[in-house]
Scaffold this active site. Structure first.
Site, PDB file in Angstrom:
ATOM      1  N   GLU A 271       0.890  -1.174   0.000  1.00 48.83           N
ATOM      2  CA  GLU A 271       0.000   0.000   0.000  1.00 48.83           C
ATOM      3  C   GLU A 271       0.918   1.211   0.000  1.00 48.83           C
ATOM      4  OE1 GLU A 271      -3.246  -0.050  -0.134  1.00 48.83           O
ATOM      5  OE2 GLU A 271      -3.688  -2.141   0.306  1.00 48.83           O
ATOM      6  N   CYS A 305      -2.317   9.010   2.625  1.00 48.67           N
ATOM      7  CA  CYS A 305      -2.008   8.594   1.257  1.00 48.67           C
ATOM      8  C   CYS A 305      -3.172   8.837   0.306  1.00 48.67           C
ATOM      9  CB  CYS A 305      -1.643   7.121   1.253  1.00 48.67           C
ATOM     10  SG  CYS A 305      -2.915   6.132   2.030  1.00 48.67           S
TER      11      CYS A 305
HETATM   12  N1  LIG Z   1      -1.392   3.255   0.446  1.00 46.50           N
HETATM   13  C1  LIG Z   1      -1.532   3.320   1.755  1.00 46.50           C
HETATM   14  O1  LIG Z   1      -2.389   2.664   2.336  1.00 46.50           O
HETATM   15  C2  LIG Z   1      -0.644   4.215   2.562  1.00 46.50           C
HETATM   16  C3  LIG Z   1      -0.952   4.455   3.898  1.00 46.50           C
HETATM   17  C4  LIG Z   1      -0.117   5.275   4.648  1.00 46.50           C
HETATM   18  C5  LIG Z   1       1.011   5.856   4.062  1.00 46.50           C
HETATM   19  N2  LIG Z   1       1.277   5.609   2.780  1.00 46.50           N
HETATM   20  C6  LIG Z   1       2.424   6.239   2.133  1.00 46.50           C
HETATM   21  O2  LIG Z   1       3.545   6.213   3.012  1.00 46.50           O
HETATM   22  C7  LIG Z   1       4.356   7.351   2.813  1.00 46.50           C
HETATM   23  C8  LIG Z   1       4.667   8.039   4.099  1.00 46.50           C
HETATM   24  O3  LIG Z   1       4.952   7.135   5.111  1.00 46.50           O
HETATM   25  P1  LIG Z   1       6.431   6.931   5.673  1.00 46.50           P
HETATM   26  O4  LIG Z   1       7.231   8.162   5.547  1.00 46.50           O
HETATM   27  O5  LIG Z   1       6.308   6.345   7.037  1.00 46.50           O
HETATM   28  O6  LIG Z   1       6.984   5.835   4.673  1.00 46.50           O
HETATM   29  P2  LIG Z   1       8.313   5.015   4.756  1.00 46.50           P
HETATM   30  O7  LIG Z   1       8.274   4.130   3.590  1.00 46.50           O
HETATM   31  O8  LIG Z   1       9.474   5.853   4.967  1.00 46.50           O
HETATM   32  O9  LIG Z   1       8.168   4.149   6.103  1.00 46.50           O
HETATM   33  C9  LIG Z   1       7.146   3.193   6.277  1.00 46.50           C
HETATM   34  C10 LIG Z   1       7.666   2.074   7.155  1.00 46.50           C
HETATM   35  O10 LIG Z   1       8.737   1.430   6.505  1.00 46.50           O
HETATM   36  C11 LIG Z   1       9.859   1.364   7.365  1.00 46.50           C
HETATM   37  N3  LIG Z   1      11.069   1.373   6.556  1.00 46.50           N
HETATM   38  C12 LIG Z   1      11.758   2.430   6.079  1.00 46.50           C
HETATM   39  N4  LIG Z   1      12.790   2.006   5.329  1.00 46.50           N
HETATM   40  C13 LIG Z   1      12.740   0.648   5.327  1.00 46.50           C
HETATM   41  C14 LIG Z   1      13.511  -0.371   4.723  1.00 46.50           C
HETATM   42  N5  LIG Z   1      14.558  -0.087   3.957  1.00 46.50           N
HETATM   43  N6  LIG Z   1      13.149  -1.645   4.937  1.00 46.50           N
HETATM   44  C15 LIG Z   1      12.100  -1.952   5.694  1.00 46.50           C
HETATM   45  N7  LIG Z   1      11.314  -1.036   6.293  1.00 46.50           N
HETATM   46  C16 LIG Z   1      11.630   0.252   6.111  1.00 46.50           C
HETATM   47  C17 LIG Z   1       9.704   2.554   8.268  1.00 46.50           C
HETATM   48  O11 LIG Z   1      10.475   2.372   9.432  1.00 46.50           O
HETATM   49  C18 LIG Z   1       8.202   2.521   8.507  1.00 46.50           C
HETATM   50  O12 LIG Z   1       7.890   1.551   9.454  1.00 46.50           O
HETATM   51  C19 LIG Z   1       3.583   8.216   1.860  1.00 46.50           C
HETATM   52  O13 LIG Z   1       4.074   8.055   0.562  1.00 46.50           O
HETATM   53  C20 LIG Z   1       2.172   7.667   1.921  1.00 46.50           C
HETATM   54  O14 LIG Z   1       1.402   7.913   0.791  1.00 46.50           O
HETATM   55  C21 LIG Z   1       0.494   4.802   2.012  1.00 46.50           C
HETATM   56  O1  LIG Z   2      -2.742   7.014   4.689  1.00 49.65           O
HETATM   57  C1  LIG Z   2      -3.290   6.040   4.303  1.00 49.65           C
HETATM   58  C2  LIG Z   2      -4.430   5.325   4.920  1.00 49.65           C
HETATM   59  C3  LIG Z   2      -5.584   6.214   4.995  1.00 49.65           C
HETATM   60  C4  LIG Z   2      -6.884   5.498   5.212  1.00 49.65           C
HETATM   61  O2  LIG Z   2      -6.919   4.317   5.552  1.00 49.65           O
HETATM   62  O3  LIG Z   2      -7.894   6.158   5.017  1.00 49.65           O
END
Ligand SMILES: NC(=O)c1ccc[n+]([C@@H]2O[C@H](COP(=O)([O-])OP(=O)(O)OC[C@H]3O[C@@H](n4cnc5c(N)ncnc54)[C@H](O)[C@@H]3O)[C@@H](O)[C@H]2O)c1
Ligand SMILES: O=CCCC(=O)O
Length: 504
Positions: A271, A305
């Site tokens: 996601e 997101c």
């Molecule tokens: N599609 C969805 O459901 C959804 C939901 C929430 C956030 N997001 C997206 O997430 C992003 C923001 O979140 P963020 O800054 O926490 O993202 P991120 O990818 O930096 O971190 C997410 C998770 O991954 C871990 N992580 C980071 N590097 C890693 C690696 N090399 N290996 C394994 N794990 C690692 C982090 O510690 C954290 O737990 C935005 O782009 C947002 O759109 C998507």
């Molecule tokens: O940021 C992503 C998740 C948001 C949601 O579940 O509505």
């Protein structure tokens, strides 16, 4: 010795740390209960609003992840053999304990992620709803029988895929865990959760609340500072015991994990990020359009997101929409999430805030009252900004092409028919959510069907719910969470059995 200890205990919920004390104003949630015999390095957790340390969590790495996988693996056989109904009851018990501690969880979440308290309360409800939903889904995951051949009976059974690794982000510290863990546990999988480094406390509290409901080893939490996240991820991806990996976070990290999982050919759920178009047609009810825009754009200060990110407004209503939107933005109250009446809290940390500020051009519309308040409150506060984007330019500003993840409203005018706006909206590598506001629902339907996204809200700014599948297309990810049959299937294998030569 450490191995024996964690094999029988839930990991992370009993981390060996005596510095871990959660400071919740007026209350201590479960502070001090993670005291164990051994000391372990910890990392601090900051209040994004003030920069104060609000607690700490164990800084685990590769070795501890292996141990947590062992714990999950030891618990797997008995958990997957537990009847779906019994698993359901246990999940329901977890759900009830989350609901019972709603207020404390919400305050804790606001403390570590900064979202306004009302939103945090909403997230506890939202997060709990996934546990409840999957408690109901689990017992209904039955197979099928084909009895149409005279001498054969062919059937499918649905089996837990095995241990699952779940890596979650900070923006929904509770909901993103329960959306995955609820499904996995209901399916009969045991899990290792790796929460985001900014928000480990909510994850630990959630796991603590599962004690008593879930057997030891079913739900393991490995917390880690940012520097250790890649090591935890590598172990989860490389382990042959971990049969499914589900990740919510940035597209960049998601792609890396996708590659890392190739070696063990895991079932994978991703996601990832989006850059949601928000289309306002010329026949839209503009009050409704503004209501939807505000709800979608400013949920958690733009840090979701599915936040509207690229506003595409028909030329005929552009000026009117912009006026109304600015009036609504003016009413936003910036402040600390725990303070009454606040609708726009801080961003998660200064790095995120600096990044968002860098996306705001000098000529953006920003209200003085917000700018002054943000300055006074501190470096994680960003005043909402409206940026007019000219799509005729060769290079639109960076806040158009990038998911801004902040209170920035990039607003562009479109001319022409519906196909023109569909083409602009689809001009992006990601495809998570989209929004259309329209009077004529047939037009909206046609546009919604042609938008390249996994989800689309029509005359609706908040679309997330446990009952519908959440997920994206293109670079926004793989798989779905929640919904009837969707989310739980990510943790199930369908096995085909053929009974032949039955000689009835
Ligand atoms: N599609 C969805 O459901 C959804 C939901 C929430 C956030 N997001 C997206 O997430 C992003 C923001 O979140 P963020 O800054 O926490 O993202 P991120 O990818 O930096 O971190 C997410 C998770 O991954 C871990 N992580 C980071 N590097 C890693 C690696 N090399 N290996 C394994 N794990 C690692 C982090 O510690 C954290 O737990 C935005 O782009 C947002 O759109 C998507
Ligand atoms: O940021 C992503 C998740 C948001 C949601 O579940 O509505």
């Amino acid at each position: 010795m450490m191995r024996r200890f964690v094999r029988t205990r839930r990991f992370g919920t009993r981390a060996d740390v005596d510095e871990t004390v959660l400071v919740v104003p007026g209350k201590t949630l479960i502070g001090g209960e993670w005291v164990g015999a051994q000391k372990r390095a910890v990392f601090p957790v900051f209040d994004p609003a003030t920069g104060d340390v609000v607690g700490s969590a164990p800084d685990m790495g590769a070795a501890e992840t292996e141990i947590a996988i062992d714990a999950a693996s030891s618990a797997l056989e008995s958990w997957r053999r537990t009847s779906p109904r019994d698993r359901s009851r246990r999940l329901r018990q977890w759900h009830d304990s989350i609901v019972e501690r709603r207020e404390e969880l919400a305050r804790l979440m606001t403390l570590e992620c900064g979202k306004p308290l009302a939103e945090a309360r909403g997230e506890v409800d939202y997060g709990a709803s996934f546990v409840e939903w999957f408690a109901e889904e689990g017992p209904r995951c039955v197979g099928s029988v084909d009895a149409s051949c005279s001498d054969r009976r062919m059937l499918t059974t649905r089996q837990a895929v095995g241990c699952a690794g779940l890596i979650t982000p900070w923006n929904f510290p509770l909901g993103m865990i329960t959306r995955k863990a609820g499904a996995a546990l209901a399916a009969g999988c045991t899990v290792v959760v790796k929460p985001a480094e900014d928000t480990p406390l909510t994850a630990l509290a959630l796991a603590k609340l599962a004690e008593g409901a879930l057997p030891p080893g079913a739900l393991n939490v490995v917390t880690a500072a940012r520097a250790n996240a890649p090591a935890v991820g590598e172990v989860l991806c490389a382990s042959p015991v971990v049969r499914a990996l589900s990740f919510t976070g940035s597209t960049e990290v998601g792609k890396r994990l996708y590659a890392q999982c190739a070696g063990t050919v895991k079932k994978l759920g991703l996601e990832l990020g989006g850059n949601a178009p928000f289309v306002v047609l010329d026949d839209a009810d503009l009050d409704l359009a503004v209501e939807c825009a505000m709800a979608s754009k400013f949920r958690y200060s733009g840090q979701t997101c599915v936040c509207a990110d690229r506003f595409l407004v028909h030329d005929a209503v552009f000026d009117d929409f912009e006026d109304r939107l600015l009036r609504a933005i003016r009413k936003l109250e910036i402040g600390r999430g725990l303070d009454d009446g606040v609708t726009l809290g801080p961003l998660i940390n200064q790095r995120a805030a600096d990044r968002v500020r860098s996306l705001i051009p000098d000529d953006a519309a920003v209200f003085d009252k917000h700018a002054a308040a943000a300055r006074a409150l501190g470096p994680t506060f960003v005043a909402p900004a409206l940026v007019r984007v000219d799509l005729d330019l060769d290079h639109p500003p960076p806040c158009w092409d990038n998911e801004n993840f902040g209170p920035v409203v990039p607003l562009a005018r479109f001319r022409g028919d519906d196909d023109a706006v569909i083409e602009i909206a689809n001009r992006h590598a990601t495809g998570l959510a989209a929004y259309v506001v329209a009077g004529d629902l047939r037009r909206a339907w046609r546009i919604a069907e042609r938008l390249e996204t996994g989800m689309c809200g029509v005359n609706q700014g908040i679309i997330s719910t446990a009952t519908m599948p959440f997920g994206g297309v293109k670079e926004s990810g793989i798989g779905r969470e929640g919904g009837i049959g969707f989310g739980i299937s990510e943790y199930l294998e369908d096995k085909y059995l053929c009974f032949g030569n039955l000689h009835f």
